[in-house]
Design a protein around this motif. Structure first.
Motif, PDB file in Angstrom:
ATOM      1  N   ASP A  79      -4.219   7.195  -3.718  1.00  0.00           N
ATOM      2  CA  ASP A  79      -4.561   8.478  -3.114  1.00  0.00           C
ATOM      3  C   ASP A  79      -3.510   9.556  -3.361  1.00  0.00           C
ATOM      4  O   ASP A  79      -3.849  10.750  -3.393  1.00  0.00           O
ATOM      5  CB  ASP A  79      -4.736   8.318  -1.595  1.00  0.00           C
TER       6      ASP A  79
ATOM      7  N   ALA B  72       0.815  -1.215   0.000  1.00  0.00           N
ATOM      8  CA  ALA B  72       0.000   0.000   0.000  1.00  0.00           C
ATOM      9  C   ALA B  72       0.850   1.268   0.000  1.00  0.00           C
ATOM     10  O   ALA B  72       0.418   2.305  -0.517  1.00  0.00           O
ATOM     11  CB  ALA B  72      -0.929   0.008   1.208  1.00  0.00           C
ATOM     12  N   TYR B  73       2.060   1.199   0.562  1.00  0.00           N
ATOM     13  CA  TYR B  73       2.888   2.393   0.704  1.00  0.00           C
ATOM     14  C   TYR B  73       4.285   2.106   0.137  1.00  0.00           C
ATOM     15  O   TYR B  73       5.006   1.249   0.652  1.00  0.00           O
ATOM     16  CB  TYR B  73       2.998   2.801   2.175  1.00  0.00           C
TER      17      TYR B  73
ATOM     18  N   ARG C 161      -7.812   2.935  -5.428  1.00  0.00           N
ATOM     19  CA  ARG C 161      -7.079   2.977  -4.151  1.00  0.00           C
ATOM     20  C   ARG C 161      -5.947   4.001  -4.127  1.00  0.00           C
ATOM     21  O   ARG C 161      -5.476   4.363  -3.051  1.00  0.00           O
ATOM     22  CB  ARG C 161      -6.508   1.590  -3.838  1.00  0.00           C
TER      23      ARG C 161
ATOM     24  N   ARG D 165      -1.541   2.676  -2.521  1.00  0.00           N
ATOM     25  CA  ARG D 165      -2.264   3.883  -2.122  1.00  0.00           C
ATOM     26  C   ARG D 165      -1.372   5.124  -2.173  1.00  0.00           C
ATOM     27  O   ARG D 165      -1.797   6.188  -2.602  1.00  0.00           O
ATOM     28  CB  ARG D 165      -2.825   3.716  -0.699  1.00  0.00           C
TER      29      ARG D 165
END
Length: 293
Positions: A263, A211-212, A261, A232
């Motif tokens: 951002d 995600a990161y 997803r 994300r």
């Protein structure tokens, strides 16, 4: 006449023979006496020498006590040193599955307790990570090597860490990325020397939980390929990225595709003008941060 001579001989010489001491007995007495004197003299001399050797400041102490005192003095004169060969939980802080080895100048990954789940080894002098460093530690969930001098990571160094979710290699000297464990959710490699050829084409493709992803302040010439759908946050600021394609973030053959997803994408500090690649952002809900004009 003969009888008179015989009587006279016995009268004169027999007493002389009886009064003479046996030679053998005198010799034996001398030998024993000499032995007693010699052994006694040696014992006495040895005692006197020991007494002189261990007499200190006018005070007599035993030989054992003197040796102990000398040993204590020599130990007190030894300058304290930082021993990096100490057991890990004496060198570091071990607490409930977490091992904190921060700012202690270690140059290699220390042996870890088998139940270790979190390792914090920031701001040390580690230069290399080997396969053997984590071969028996399958419980790790987070590793932080930020602020070291890591130049090399052996292939497969993280291959057995099937539970690892967070990995930070920020502020090191890497020029390429290692193979990453499959359940990783956060990967930080900010402030290294990584170039695009140091990242394999499918390096992130199978990381379906990632995600990161932080790759800012490196030497990348392009955006890494095959970024997973789970992503994300993507940081690529201050690299050497000069171009992107319509398939970098989106799918050129599917105009309805949306990255729901994603951002945040940071691309400031790169030489690319983002306004020239509008179609590359058509699937994103927000535009990347960076230079447009």
């Amino acid at each position: 006449m003969k009888t008179l001579q015989t009587t006279f001989f016995l009268f004169v010489f027999v007493p002389l023979v009886n009064s003479a001491p046996p030679i053998q007995q005198e010799s034996l007495q001398f030998y024993e006496y000499d032995t007693d004197v010699t052994m006694g003299s040696l014992i006495q001399q040895d005692y006197e020498m020991q007494s002189k050797d261990i007499r200190k400041d006018g005070t007599n102490v035993s030989l054992d006590t003197s040796l102990r005192l000398q040993g204590d003095d020599s130990e007190r004169n030894i300058a304290p040193t930082k021993d990096t060969n100490l057991p890990t939980c004496l060198l570091c802080v071990c607490l409930s599955g977490s091992v904190y080895c921060e700012e202690i100048d270690i140059e290699t990954v220390p042996p870890l307790p088998k139940e270790t789940a979190y390792l914090y080894a920031r701001f040390n002098k580690i230069k290399r990570i080997a396969v053997s460093d984590f071969a028996d530690i399958t419980t790790l969930r987070r590793i932080d090597f930020s602020g070291n001098k890591i130049e090399e990571i052996e292939d497969g160094a993280f291959s057995k860490l099937l539970l690892l979710e967070e990995l930070s290699l920020a502020e090191n000297r890497l020029i390429k990325l290692p193979v990453l464990p499959p359940k990783l959710t956060t990967f930080n490699a900010n402030q290294n020397r990584i170039k695009s050829r140091g990242i394999k084409a499918n390096a992130f493709k199978k990381l379906t939980n990632l995600a990161y992803l932080y790759l800012g302040h490196n030497a990348l010439e392009s955006v890494p390929l095959n970024l997973p759908e789970s992503l994300r946050i993507l940081h690529l600021q201050y690299n050497n990225i000069t171009t992107i394609t319509d398939d970098t973030f989106c799918k050129s053959n599917n105009t309805r595709y949306i990255r729901t997803r994603m951002d945040e994408i940071r691309m400031e500090g790169n030489p690319i003008l983002l306004a020239k690649h509008v179609n590359a952002f058509s699937c994103l809900r927000t535009l990347p941060v960076g230079t447009y004009y």
